[in-house]
Design a protein around this motif. Sequence first.
Motif, short mmCIF file in Angstrom:
data_model
loop_
_atom_site.label_atom_id
_atom_site.label_comp_id
_atom_site.label_asym_id
_atom_site.label_seq_id
_atom_site.Cartn_x
_atom_site.Cartn_y
_atom_site.Cartn_z
N ARG A 60 40.90 56.64 43.71
CA ARG A 60 39.47 55.68 44.00
C ARG A 60 40.02 54.46 43.70
O ARG A 60 39.49 53.29 44.40
CB ARG A 60 38.47 56.30 43.21
N ASN A 61 40.66 54.10 42.49
CA ASN A 61 40.91 52.99 41.69
C ASN A 61 42.46 52.52 41.97
O ASN A 61 43.00 53.20 41.27
CB ASN A 61 40.18 52.88 40.63
N ARG A 62 42.90 51.80 42.85
CA ARG A 62 44.24 52.01 43.31
C ARG A 62 45.21 51.02 42.19
O ARG A 62 46.35 51.33 42.63
CB ARG A 62 44.47 51.61 44.74
N VAL A 63 44.65 50.32 41.42
CA VAL A 63 45.59 49.40 40.81
C VAL A 63 44.92 49.50 39.21
O VAL A 63 43.77 49.72 39.05
CB VAL A 63 45.38 47.96 40.74
N ARG A 64 45.75 50.08 38.25
CA ARG A 64 45.40 50.46 36.92
C ARG A 64 46.48 49.62 36.04
O ARG A 64 47.66 49.60 36.16
CB ARG A 64 45.43 52.07 36.81
N ARG B 280 54.90 49.66 25.94
CA ARG B 280 53.96 48.90 25.51
C ARG B 280 52.82 48.44 26.36
O ARG B 280 51.58 48.50 26.00
CB ARG B 280 54.48 47.46 24.56
N ALA B 281 53.28 48.32 27.65
CA ALA B 281 52.32 47.77 28.69
C ALA B 281 52.56 48.40 29.89
O ALA B 281 53.91 48.87 30.24
CB ALA B 281 52.29 46.33 28.82
N THR B 282 51.71 48.84 31.00
CA THR B 282 51.85 49.61 32.32
C THR B 282 51.01 48.76 33.34
O THR B 282 50.03 48.25 33.06
CB THR B 282 51.72 51.03 31.95
N LEU B 283 51.85 49.00 34.52
CA LEU B 283 50.82 48.61 35.75
C LEU B 283 51.19 49.92 36.76
O LEU B 283 52.29 50.02 37.01
CB LEU B 283 51.37 47.33 36.39
N VAL B 284 50.14 50.60 37.06
CA VAL B 284 50.37 51.53 38.06
C VAL B 284 49.52 51.44 39.51
O VAL B 284 48.26 50.83 39.48
CB VAL B 284 49.81 52.84 37.40
N VAL B 285 50.04 51.36 40.62
CA VAL B 285 49.72 51.08 41.99
C VAL B 285 49.77 52.62 42.55
O VAL B 285 50.76 53.06 42.64
CB VAL B 285 50.29 49.86 42.49
N ARG C 152 47.52 41.07 40.57
CA ARG C 152 47.19 42.73 40.76
C ARG C 152 46.67 42.77 42.14
O ARG C 152 47.06 43.66 42.91
CB ARG C 152 45.94 42.84 39.90
N ALA C 153 46.03 41.60 42.88
CA ALA C 153 45.54 41.92 44.27
C ALA C 153 46.92 41.87 45.04
O ALA C 153 47.07 42.46 45.99
CB ALA C 153 44.63 40.61 44.73
N LEU D 152 50.66 44.83 48.36
CA LEU D 152 51.86 45.60 48.79
C LEU D 152 51.79 47.11 48.76
O LEU D 152 52.55 47.78 49.33
CB LEU D 152 52.93 45.02 47.46
N GLY D 153 51.28 47.54 47.78
CA GLY D 153 51.26 49.09 47.65
C GLY D 153 50.36 49.71 48.97
O GLY D 153 51.07 50.80 49.47
N GLU D 154 49.56 48.94 49.54
CA GLU D 154 48.72 49.58 50.73
C GLU D 154 49.82 49.35 52.12
O GLU D 154 49.93 50.28 52.88
CB GLU D 154 47.76 48.38 51.17
#
Length: 685
Positions: A212-216, A264-269, A296-297, A302-304
């Motif tokens: 549902r939420n594509r960027v975390r 310590r930090a993450t970004l998940v797409v 993030r946008a 890019l993920g899409e």
Amino acid sequence: MPSASSAEPAFGAADLSNCEREQIHLAGSIQPHGALLVVRDSNHVIVQASANVGSFLRTRKPVLSRPLRALGGNLWESAGSLARASGEAIPFVVRCHVGDPAHPLNALLHRAATGEIVIELERAGPQIDPSSDIQRALQTIICANTLQSLCDESALLFKQIAGYDRVMLYRFDEEGHGEVFSETRKPELEPFLGNRYPASDIPQIARRLYERNRVRLLADVDFAPAPLEPRLSPISGGELDMSMCFLRSASPIHIQYLKNMGVRATLVVSLMVGDKLWGLVSCHHYSPRSLHFEMRAVCELLGEVIATRIAALESFVKGQGELSVRRLEQRMIESISRDGDWRGALFDSGRSLLLPLGANGAALLFDGQLQTTGETPSTADIRALASWASTQLAGGLHATASLPATAPQFAALKDVAAGMVAARVSSSGDEMLLWFRKERVRTVTWGGNPFKPSPGDDPRQLSPRRSFAQWHQVVEGASDPWIASDIARARLIANSVTDVILQFRATSIVIARDQLEQVRRQVHASDLQVIVAEPDGAIIEANSACLRLLGARPDGLRDLGDLPAFFAESGAVAMRLDALRRDRRAWRGDVRLRAGADEPSEIHVRADPVVGAENRLLGFVLLFTDLALRRAAETARRQFQESILGSRRRLAANLESQSDLKAQNFISSVIENAQLAALEITDGE
């Protein structure tokens, strides 16, 4: 992680025994690098706020129960725009000013399922123009012509654009286990490429949120959560569903998981392919790191694009597989026209069946026969495998990469059949295609021992993950796994074979019907008396000669049970016919017809069962011979022979001299030929 219990623990109340069902979307708190407001739709009065909203907005005034306009700036106008939109559940972002003096913020707004407007605020980043980076990235992604090159290039792009220490493309298999399919990292970091992680590392509820939420974003694992005040919504009376909130707090168990890795930090797409979570772009940083909305946008875009390219590459592979299957189907149809059978197209070379699935052997069970290609088990073993597989077929197909594990009785076959795909090709349960793969002993590298039990329920004791050193598992008794494209091709081939079989059998019906009609006409016109009956005794054909012999009308002879009435010894005939039908006992005998004459006609009966493959009864054939005609023929022959012999004696008496020897030889030849003619004539009646 351990399997879930039946309980559904609240956020933060789960332990290792029930973390699978933790209600992580009801976090009730946020990460403190932003602030959250919940406003009533009708009047834009603030009904909930994160505890840090005052410090974030640099105001000492309370915000609860105040209208959004009272905060200053132009945020309330954006909320009004959302209020006028209907059912806007997907967040949209506006750059606004809030406070007095106003300072720039990014606001992400969406409507909660219960109707409230949820506003998430974060510091506005610098204005950027990412168009050149995006254009370069898009060109790189579009030019990738293999899945591996696409993932490698994508990981590098994310590292360049987002700036994280490690970027991994994480791919899920059919069972939900994950594999680090591609990776780029700082040189001093331990490589994770090729590591596998069990499906339980990402609970199902978390997977649904990724869909549902594509960027975390998680900015700092050491964050102090800012709780919502009040915890329960004054409007709905329940907890706020934070599924679409980018600031939502992360589960303490997940936080501990990352700490155990030193992250310590993450970004998940999310990578969504065909409405399914194909994998993740997982970015790790070893110090706190946050990304403004603009970046993030870009990452989401890019993920899409990456997911779209993955879908295109997989569709191409699938299309190639479908094309090869269609070619195979065409060859089968041509084989029917050329050879009268379709199976030659499957077995003219091993490539037709083996290559589409990467199998080392294949077998077809059809119409009681078995054909094989490549390396396969013995005939008896294949039939046993097919019998077992017929009980496992779901949707007409069953696949296993480890027969020794799923069916231990076949463990000895692992050298040729450690893995098997079975697909039904007709409505008959024992007609199917089988593909085999031999055992491949291999080493699977896991990120920590996934099978080692945890000593307790404390997340700090996540012992399989406390050290993320590689753990190697030697896999035996299994083949290479059957991936989704293998299963799809097996199903396509089986469906094509099913269609061809149906066409073949439908054509056979037409041919057989024509042949049956020809044979029926020949039997009907024959001078020999014959009856043909079904296995249940129903008479298919009683020809005209038979009806004349018995003195029967066509409608008076419908079943073998009607026959005894036409014979003088009806009881004996009935017993013989009963033994023929019940015991398949052939009958040879002479019987008398029941007739009005003083001397009933005698006939000879020859009755036989017709038995097909697998001892299956197909029907009965009865032949009748009128003995009166045969006896008359035998009398005529005897008289003819006696007359010939008498003539020979008379001629011999008149030829006594040596000079007449040639004449005697000639007369003997004539006499012998006449006797042979007599036999042929009388045998032909």
